[in-house]
Design a protein around this motif. Structure first.
Motif, PDB file in Angstrom:
ATOM      1  N   ALA A 491      11.523   9.210  31.727  1.00 62.23           N
ATOM      2  CA  ALA A 491      10.784  10.110  30.852  1.00 62.23           C
ATOM      3  C   ALA A 491      10.550   9.483  29.487  1.00 62.23           C
ATOM      4  CB  ALA A 491      11.540  11.425  30.702  1.00 62.23           C
ATOM      5  N   LYS A 492      11.554   8.803  28.968  1.00 65.71           N
ATOM      6  CA  LYS A 492      11.403   8.150  27.668  1.00 65.71           C
ATOM      7  C   LYS A 492      10.289   7.111  27.704  1.00 65.71           C
ATOM      8  CE  LYS A 492      13.801   5.172  24.363  1.00 65.71           C
ATOM      9  NZ  LYS A 492      15.001   4.352  24.100  1.00 65.71           N
ATOM     10  N   GLU A 493      10.238   6.333  28.765  1.00 63.54           N
ATOM     11  CA  GLU A 493       9.203   5.315  28.890  1.00 63.54           C
ATOM     12  C   GLU A 493       7.812   5.949  28.980  1.00 63.54           C
ATOM     13  OE1 GLU A 493       7.855   1.769  31.991  1.00 63.54           O
ATOM     14  OE2 GLU A 493       9.812   2.739  32.193  1.00 63.54           O
ATOM     15  N   VAL A 494       7.721   7.042  29.733  1.00 59.35           N
ATOM     16  CA  VAL A 494       6.436   7.729  29.897  1.00 59.35           C
ATOM     17  C   VAL A 494       5.943   8.267  28.559  1.00 59.35           C
ATOM     18  CG1 VAL A 494       5.348   9.787  30.877  1.00 59.35           C
ATOM     19  CG2 VAL A 494       6.701   8.287  32.332  1.00 59.35           C
ATOM     20  N   PHE A 495       6.827   8.925  27.817  1.00 60.62           N
ATOM     21  CA  PHE A 495       6.414   9.501  26.532  1.00 60.62           C
ATOM     22  C   PHE A 495       6.094   8.418  25.509  1.00 60.62           C
ATOM     23  CE2 PHE A 495       8.864  13.316  28.056  1.00 60.62           C
ATOM     24  CZ  PHE A 495       7.768  14.153  28.124  1.00 60.62           C
ATOM     25  N   THR A 497       4.770   5.544  26.143  1.00 59.68           N
ATOM     26  CA  THR A 497       3.421   5.068  26.487  1.00 59.68           C
ATOM     27  C   THR A 497       2.372   6.049  26.020  1.00 59.68           C
ATOM     28  OG1 THR A 497       4.314   3.931  28.427  1.00 59.68           O
ATOM     29  CG2 THR A 497       1.939   4.329  28.375  1.00 59.68           C
ATOM     30  N   ASP A 498       2.618   7.333  26.224  1.00 59.70           N
ATOM     31  CA  ASP A 498       1.629   8.339  25.833  1.00 59.70           C
ATOM     32  C   ASP A 498       1.430   8.368  24.326  1.00 59.70           C
ATOM     33  OD1 ASP A 498      -0.074  10.455  27.052  1.00 59.70           O
ATOM     34  OD2 ASP A 498       0.990  11.720  25.628  1.00 59.70           O
ATOM     35  N   LEU A 499       2.499   8.155  23.573  1.00 59.39           N
ATOM     36  CA  LEU A 499       2.392   8.173  22.113  1.00 59.39           C
ATOM     37  C   LEU A 499       1.578   6.998  21.593  1.00 59.39           C
ATOM     38  CD1 LEU A 499       6.007   9.317  21.207  1.00 59.39           C
ATOM     39  CD2 LEU A 499       3.891  10.595  20.816  1.00 59.39           C
ATOM     40  N   ARG A 500       1.501   5.926  22.342  1.00 56.63           N
ATOM     41  CA  ARG A 500       0.659   4.804  21.934  1.00 56.63           C
ATOM     42  C   ARG A 500      -0.818   5.081  22.217  1.00 56.63           C
ATOM     43  NH1 ARG A 500       4.892   1.666  24.238  1.00 56.63           N
ATOM     44  NH2 ARG A 500       3.682   1.397  26.150  1.00 56.63           N
ATOM     45  N   ILE A 501      -1.090   5.925  23.207  1.00 54.43           N
ATOM     46  CA  ILE A 501      -2.475   6.181  23.596  1.00 54.43           C
ATOM     47  C   ILE A 501      -3.007   7.445  22.944  1.00 54.43           C
ATOM     48  CG2 ILE A 501      -4.032   6.517  25.557  1.00 54.43           C
ATOM     49  CD1 ILE A 501      -1.928   5.122  27.300  1.00 54.43           C
ATOM     50  N   TYR A 502      -2.333   8.571  23.174  1.00 56.23           N
ATOM     51  CA  TYR A 502      -2.761   9.867  22.637  1.00 56.23           C
ATOM     52  C   TYR A 502      -1.567  10.549  21.963  1.00 56.23           C
ATOM     53  CZ  TYR A 502      -7.069   9.542  25.398  1.00 56.23           C
ATOM     54  OH  TYR A 502      -8.272   9.153  25.927  1.00 56.23           O
ATOM     55  N   PRO A 503      -1.182  10.133  20.750  1.00 57.97           N
ATOM     56  CA  PRO A 503      -0.018  10.750  20.099  1.00 57.97           C
ATOM     57  C   PRO A 503      -0.226  12.239  19.884  1.00 57.97           C
ATOM     58  CG  PRO A 503      -1.294   9.441  18.532  1.00 57.97           C
ATOM     59  CD  PRO A 503      -1.853   9.139  19.889  1.00 57.97           C
ATOM     60  N   SER A 504       0.833  13.012  20.096  1.00 57.70           N
ATOM     61  CA  SER A 504       0.764  14.468  19.909  1.00 57.70           C
ATOM     62  C   SER A 504       2.172  14.996  19.693  1.00 57.70           C
ATOM     63  CB  SER A 504       0.142  15.147  21.130  1.00 57.70           C
ATOM     64  OG  SER A 504       1.010  15.082  22.249  1.00 57.70           O
ATOM     65  N   GLY A 505       2.255  16.193  19.141  1.00 57.41           N
ATOM     66  CA  GLY A 505       3.549  16.828  18.979  1.00 57.41           C
ATOM     67  C   GLY A 505       4.213  17.145  20.307  1.00 57.41           C
ATOM     68  N   TRP A 506       3.411  17.435  21.325  1.00 53.58           N
ATOM     69  CA  TRP A 506       3.944  17.741  22.658  1.00 53.58           C
ATOM     70  C   TRP A 506       4.674  16.517  23.224  1.00 53.58           C
ATOM     71  CZ3 TRP A 506       2.687  22.792  24.215  1.00 53.58           C
ATOM     72  CH2 TRP A 506       1.709  23.421  23.440  1.00 53.58           C
ATOM     73  N   ALA A 507       4.043  15.353  23.121  1.00 55.60           N
ATOM     74  CA  ALA A 507       4.682  14.132  23.603  1.00 55.60           C
ATOM     75  C   ALA A 507       5.909  13.780  22.760  1.00 55.60           C
ATOM     76  CB  ALA A 507       3.676  12.984  23.592  1.00 55.60           C
ATOM     77  N   LEU A 508       5.831  14.023  21.451  1.00 53.87           N
ATOM     78  CA  LEU A 508       6.980  13.740  20.583  1.00 53.87           C
ATOM     79  C   LEU A 508       8.157  14.646  20.925  1.00 53.87           C
ATOM     80  CD1 LEU A 508       5.170  13.216  17.163  1.00 53.87           C
ATOM     81  CD2 LEU A 508       6.623  11.541  18.329  1.00 53.87           C
ATOM     82  N   PHE A 509       7.874  15.902  21.276  1.00 49.19           N
ATOM     83  CA  PHE A 509       8.942  16.822  21.676  1.00 49.19           C
ATOM     84  C   PHE A 509       9.633  16.303  22.937  1.00 49.19           C
ATOM     85  CE2 PHE A 509      10.549  20.603  23.883  1.00 49.19           C
ATOM     86  CZ  PHE A 509      11.276  21.206  22.875  1.00 49.19           C
ATOM     87  N   ARG A 527       9.754  12.578  13.525  1.00 52.17           N
ATOM     88  CA  ARG A 527       8.329  12.449  13.831  1.00 52.17           C
ATOM     89  C   ARG A 527       7.772  13.759  14.372  1.00 52.17           C
ATOM     90  NH1 ARG A 527       7.908   7.342  17.654  1.00 52.17           N
ATOM     91  NH2 ARG A 527       5.697   7.915  17.623  1.00 52.17           N
ATOM     92  N   PHE A 528       8.558  14.438  15.214  1.00 51.40           N
ATOM     93  CA  PHE A 528       8.110  15.728  15.744  1.00 51.40           C
ATOM     94  C   PHE A 528       8.006  16.764  14.636  1.00 51.40           C
ATOM     95  CE2 PHE A 528       9.321  19.969  17.304  1.00 51.40           C
ATOM     96  CZ  PHE A 528       8.210  20.235  18.105  1.00 51.40           C
ATOM     97  N   ALA A 529       9.006  16.786  13.739  1.00 48.90           N
ATOM     98  CA  ALA A 529       8.963  17.743  12.625  1.00 48.90           C
ATOM     99  C   ALA A 529       7.732  17.505  11.757  1.00 48.90           C
ATOM    100  CB  ALA A 529      10.238  17.630  11.794  1.00 48.90           C
TER     101      ALA A 529
END
Length: 625
Positions: A491-495, A497-509, A527-529
């Motif tokens: 899960a950490k690896e997936v998130f 990767t997503d933060l490099r492409i489409y960063p969002s608060g959902w992915a940061l959570f 970062r989420f805060a």
């Protein structure tokens, strides 16, 4: 320090206005031609072709012997970002004639300023970009753009200290990615190589002139797409200069848009919001729908439900108006956006689904079979809402409707979705819904991670774009499923990767949860805060909103009600207790007077009753009344 910085900024901005003609060293004795060329090239630098072409043509008309003026006309008439080949073909004859004329004019000029060799190489390189055969051009456009990029790269090597040559060479390189290069940045092999070649050219241009408009535009877009690293030392400098230059020129919303995209990737959420608002206020030269959708995207990423819903509704209203024709001064929607109403009407349903307004999603009407993409998204949102609120058995019907709509999109590829990959996006949505429906029979089972991983692979085939084509990145669903299955490492690896492409608060959570499950401090909480500081919802998982434990969220949902409903609720809450209090005090006062004998208590009196007597005896001890 602040004064010195401001003086430097305005000094740079002042010289940005005079550097254009001075750097190009156009050979003309006409001051009007110089002014027109300066205005035209500045407009071209901010990709405002509607202004650039007339101004550059005016400069050529003012001095018909100006070779560089004619060359600039030929460049501006060429294929443009956000444009299909059919649109470019309409200008092909004029572009071909201008490029041939520029070559002749430059050859006949005297080398007064020592720039004839440079101008000659620019003109010779441009002649390979066009052909006088429309049918041949339609087939070979990509090859011709690639050849122009190669020729311009050679010219840039010969003139490394000329920022204009460096920027034009970079422009030629990124044009070879695709006829609609703004949407196809990261996964085309030719595009990847071209971007890597373009980046050092842009660095060279910005080292010489930090406020070079064309170089800033291209560099910011490369940053937003992830090609240019944010740790290369130029991100802050470039964004600051771009925003300052955009503020100084009201007609430069593309630069603000690109600055917002870069800030979004850098997780500067409020800076991105300010840039997108500024771009939407200007509204040219792209269609205002593009800017408004970027705002919706940004508000969804940062959990701002009220703002996201508000602008989603505005987006639909603007799309309805755009179906009748583009706003004055804006790009046409035909080749870039497709059917605006079909593409943008889905935002209300998807935004409400994202923020957990499932009952409101179920109240939305079917958009109809004449809009299969909208119908696919409507069925997806409806199915996801039914899984949460019930009856769950109807979710399978929604899934079937979604799949049928996707099949209809694929049967009619010529429907005109512009550059938007409607079939691919809708198919991924249907796949996610299918994973959720398949789990209904055994809710205790984990989600099908293998199927979700395949859907993420399919979504990766959809090229990077801004605004992103998803209401929530499919990779977040995969990460949430892996967290639920106890795979914190995956899960950490997936998130990440997503933060490099489409960063969002959902992915940061989700990233913060994955790090916590591994006992690691990844800095994700801060970062989420930062991303969630303006949010009006809380999260329970990376894909679901938690209304049950969020007083702020409950208040935010309550305040979404319309004005008259709010007035009725407030009046009822105040008026009913007040009326009961007044009535009770009046009864006590009446009974007290009866006790003191101030009120006649004869049997014939209408002022008293048996019930009153019994009540007074219970509440007011003393002699009988």
């Amino acid at each position: 320090v602040l004064n010195r910085g401001m003086r430097h900024e305005w000094h740079s901005l002042f010289f940005a206005f005079v550097r254009v003609a001075k750097a190009w060293q156009i050979q003309t004795e006409s001051g009007t031609a110089v002014a027109a060329f300066t205005n035209g090239w500045r407009a071209f630098s901010r990709l405002d072709f509607d202004v650039a072409v007339p101004e550059l043509r005016r400069s050529s008309n003012e001095d018909p012997r100006c070779g560089l003026c004619m060359w600039a006309v030929a460049v501006a008439l060429g294929p443009r970002p956000y444009e299909s080949t059919s649109s470019a073909l309409q200008r092909l004859p004029a572009a071909f004639d201008a490029s041939e004329a520029a070559l002749v004019l430059i050859a006949a000029e005297d080398d007064i300023a020592g720039t004839k060799e440079r101008n000659k190489q620019l003109a010779e390189a441009l002649t390979v970009r066009y052909t006088d055969n429309s049918a041949e051009y339609s087939i070979q456009r990509r090859s011709l753009e690639r050849l122009w990029g190669k020729r311009m790269s050679d010219v840039a090597v010969n003139f490394p200290s000329d920022p204009d040559v460096q920027a034009v060479a970079a422009y030629a390189l990124v044009q070879q990615c695709d006829p609609m290069w703004m949407s196809l940045w990261t996964r085309h092999p030719v595009g990847d190589a071209a971007q890597q070649q373009a980046l050092p050219l842009l660095h060279n241009a910005l080292d010489v002139n930090p406020t070079h408009g064309l170089a800033l535009n291209l560099y910011l877009w490369l940053q937003a797409g992830g090609t240019a690293s944010f740790v290369d030392g130029k991100q802050t400098e470039v964004v600051v200069h771009a925003q300052a230059l955009a503020r100084s020129e009201p007609g430069a919303p593309v630069m603000q848009f690109h600055a917002g995209a870069a800030l979004l990737q850098a997780e500067d959420w409020r800076g991105a919001e300010a840039s997108f608002v500024a771009a939407a206020s200007a509204g040219r030269p792209l269609h205002p729908l593009v800017y408004l959708e970027a705002l919706v995207d940004m508000y969804r990423r940062t959990g701002q439900r009220s703002q996201a819903v508000k602008y989603s509704v505005a987006l639909v209203e603007m799309a309805k108006a755009s179906s009748l024709g583009p706003p004055a001064g804006s790009a046409s929607t035909s080749s870039t956006l497709g059917n605006p109403l079909e593409r943008y009407t889905v935002h209300v349903a998807l935004t409400k689904l994202l923020f957990g307004d499932h009952r409101e999603v179920l109240r939305l009407a079917d958009p109809g079979s004449d809009m299969p993409y909208a119908q696919a998204c409507w069925n997806y949102a409806r199915g996801m809402a039914l899984i949460s609120t019930g009856p769950q058995e109807l979710a399978g019907t929604a899934l079937a409707g979604c799949q049928q709509a996707v099949a209809e999109i694929k049967r009619t590829p010529a429907r005109g979705y512009g550059r938007f990959p409607a079939a691919a996006v809708a198919a991924v949505y249907c796949g996610i819904l299918g994973v959720m429906v398949s789990r209904l029979a055994k809710p205790s089972d984990p989600y099908d991670v293998r199927k979700l991983r395949g859907l993420v692979h399919d979504s990766d085939a959809v090229d990077w774009d801004l605004p992103m084509p998803w209401y929530l990145s499919p990779r977040v669903f995969l990460g949430a499923a892996m967290l639920r299955a106890g795979d914190g490492v995956g899960a950490k690896e997936v998130f990440e990767t997503d933060l490099r492409i489409y960063p969002s608060g959902w992915a940061l959570f989700g990233y913060a949860q994955a790090c916590a499950s591994l006992g690691e401090d990844c800095g994700a909480k801060m970062r989420f805060a930062n991303a969630w500081k303006d949010a009006d919802v809380n999260l329970r998982t990376p894909v679901t909103v938690d209304f049950g434990h969020s007083a702020r969220s409950r208040a935010a949902r309550f305040l979404q009600k319309s004005g008259w409903e709010l007035v009725v609720v407030v009046v009822a809450l105040v008026a009913i207790p007040s009326a009961l209090f007044i009535w009770w005090n009046g009864r006590l006062a009446y009974l007290s007077k009866m006790r003191r004998g101030e009120i006649d208590s004869d049997e014939d009196s209408d002022s008293s009753s048996t019930a009153d007597v019994e009540l007074s005896q219970r509440l007011i001890p003393g002699k009988n009344i």
